[in-house]
Design a protein around this motif. Structure first.
Motif, PDB file in Angstrom:
ATOM      1  N   LYS A   1       0.791  -1.166   0.151  1.00 12.86           N
ATOM      2  CA  LYS A   1       0.013   0.162  -0.034  1.00 12.86           C
ATOM      3  C   LYS A   1       0.984   1.258  -0.059  1.00 12.86           C
ATOM      4  CE  LYS A   1      -3.994  -0.046  -0.176  1.00 12.86           C
ATOM      5  NZ  LYS A   1      -4.877  -0.392  -1.289  1.00 12.86           N
ATOM      6  N   LEU A   2       1.954   1.405   0.889  1.00 12.06           N
ATOM      7  CA  LEU A   2       2.948   2.344   0.631  1.00 12.06           C
ATOM      8  C   LEU A   2       3.488   2.433  -0.787  1.00 12.06           C
ATOM      9  CD1 LEU A   2       4.410   4.591   2.396  1.00 12.06           C
ATOM     10  CD2 LEU A   2       6.051   3.097   2.802  1.00 12.06           C
ATOM     11  N   GLU A   3       3.705   1.626  -1.247  1.00  7.23           N
ATOM     12  CA  GLU A   3       4.409   1.368  -2.546  1.00  7.23           C
ATOM     13  C   GLU A   3       3.525   1.903  -3.574  1.00  7.23           C
ATOM     14  OE1 GLU A   3       6.557  -1.414  -6.074  1.00  7.23           O
ATOM     15  OE2 GLU A   3       6.256  -2.480  -3.981  1.00  7.23           O
ATOM     16  N   SER A   4       2.082   1.766  -3.476  1.00  6.38           N
ATOM     17  CA  SER A   4       1.296   2.307  -4.249  1.00  6.38           C
ATOM     18  C   SER A   4       0.997   3.783  -4.127  1.00  6.38           C
ATOM     19  CB  SER A   4      -0.175   1.759  -4.249  1.00  6.38           C
ATOM     20  OG  SER A   4      -0.684   1.894  -2.903  1.00  6.38           O
ATOM     21  N   GLU A   5       1.143   4.378  -3.008  1.00  8.91           N
ATOM     22  CA  GLU A   5       1.221   5.746  -2.556  1.00  8.91           C
ATOM     23  C   GLU A   5       2.211   6.425  -3.134  1.00  8.91           C
ATOM     24  OE1 GLU A   5       0.783   6.918   1.395  1.00  8.91           O
ATOM     25  OE2 GLU A   5      -0.663   5.680   2.040  1.00  8.91           O
ATOM     26  N   LYS A   6       3.361   5.562  -3.221  1.00 10.16           N
ATOM     27  CA  LYS A   6       4.762   6.514  -3.820  1.00 10.16           C
ATOM     28  C   LYS A   6       4.457   6.443  -5.482  1.00 10.16           C
ATOM     29  CE  LYS A   6       7.843   5.454  -0.010  1.00 10.16           C
ATOM     30  NZ  LYS A   6       9.063   4.384   0.360  1.00 10.16           N
ATOM     31  N   LEU A   7       3.865   5.342  -5.939  1.00  9.92           N
ATOM     32  CA  LEU A   7       3.559   5.549  -7.519  1.00  9.92           C
ATOM     33  C   LEU A   7       2.800   6.572  -7.686  1.00  9.92           C
ATOM     34  CD1 LEU A   7       2.817   1.800  -8.832  1.00  9.92           C
ATOM     35  CD2 LEU A   7       4.830   3.242  -9.464  1.00  9.92           C
TER      36      LEU A   7
END
Length: 299
Positions: free
Chosen positions: A141-147
């Motif tokens: 979920k954090l990776e998707s935020e950064k994307l």
């Protein structure tokens, strides 16, 4: 305004479809991977697998939505730990597909995230606190935020937690329904008393997303309930509300449960920004129970 909802068969997806049904100024395209599980309505339904880039591009191009609300995700925390490949596909790769689709139509993308991006050592949290994920689910979920933040696309990230509510066909459970059913059947239950959350009524989360969509309010938003409770607190309040036997509820330390994924001990959200800038106004947990009861009475 034209709004495309992904994951429309899920709890939040269904609440969004229902919320927008009463708004003649909004055209809704509900989408999910399988057949439609929403009640009949004036919306359009499209089968769309968010992990397939060509399907996402085709549906977004076809409907040209002003706003896309992405509620599709793999949210079972332990399952994400056990199946990281599928977790990555649903929680990260799918978001990349939506970003590309939305870029072609200049659609505003609202993406759902989680309190689990925090380690729970210093909750409740504000939007600009530093994340430290403890599980594969949280990392995805954090990776998707950064994307999203690196994409250049107009977007909003909605962080929420412990969402409760009922879908119209009663196909999904939650902590309140589980406690109610267990106590009605006179079962002794053990409930965790060393993890704190601000549980979120699904209708409140839908309203928060709609406020963001209406304003095209960019950035990160905390959208949850206000009451900081343990699952044990929630269980006791549920027993009180439905007049059930509280002596069947036993306090438990989270360490007694064998779970693949680590949970943050104390999260909770500070809602000042959403209240001030969106006019977000969540119900209390007791009010949420009353809303749930009225819905159960009508099932």
């Amino acid at each position: 305004m034209k709004v495309l909802i992904t994951g429309a068969n899920g709890l939040l997806g269904q609440k969004l479809v229902k919320l927008y049904e009463s708004n003649e100024d909004v055209d809704v395209i509900a989408s999910a991977r399988g057949a439609n599980r929403n009640p009949f309505g004036s919306y359009t339904y499209e089968q769309m697998d968010v992990t397939v880039a060509s399907e996402v591009a085709k549906i977004i191009s076809k409907h040209q939505p002003d706003v896309v609300i992405n509620t599709a995700a793999m949210t079972h925390v332990d399952q994400c730990e056990l199946d990281p490949v599928t977790c990555q596909e649903l929680n990260v790769d799918a978001v990349a597909n939506l970003i590309e689709g939305c870029k072609q139509t200049d659609s505003f993308l609202i993406h759902l995230s989680t309190d689990f991006i925090f380690d729970g050592e210093d909750g409740p949290y504000k939007e600009d606190d530093s994340p430290n994920p403890l599980s594969k689910y949280a990392e995805s979920k954090l990776e998707s935020e950064k994307l999203l933040q690196a994409s250049g696309l107009r977007h909003a990230i909605v962080r929420t937690m412990l969402v409760y509510g009922i879908v119209h066909d009663m196909s999904r459970s939650n902590i309140i329904l589980w406690v109610k059913k267990s106590l009605e059947e006179k079962q002794l239950i053990k409930v965790v008393n060393d993890q704190w959350r601000t549980p979120t009524l699904a209708e409140d989360l839908a309203k928060g997303c709609a406020l963001i969509a209406e304003k095209r309010a960019e950035g990160v938003w905390n959208i949850s309930g206000e009451d900081l409770l343990t699952p044990y607190d929630m269980a006791m309040a549920t027993a009180d509300f439905f007049d059930l036997d509280k002596s069947l509820i036993e306090k438990a330390d989270g360490s007694i449960f064998t779970q693949p994924a680590k949970r943050p001990p104390r999260t909770g959200f500070i809602l000042d920004k959403a209240k001030r800038e969106l006019g977000y106004d969540p119900v209390s947990f007791k009010e949420g129970l009353a809303i749930l009861k009225s819905q159960l009475d009508n099932v």
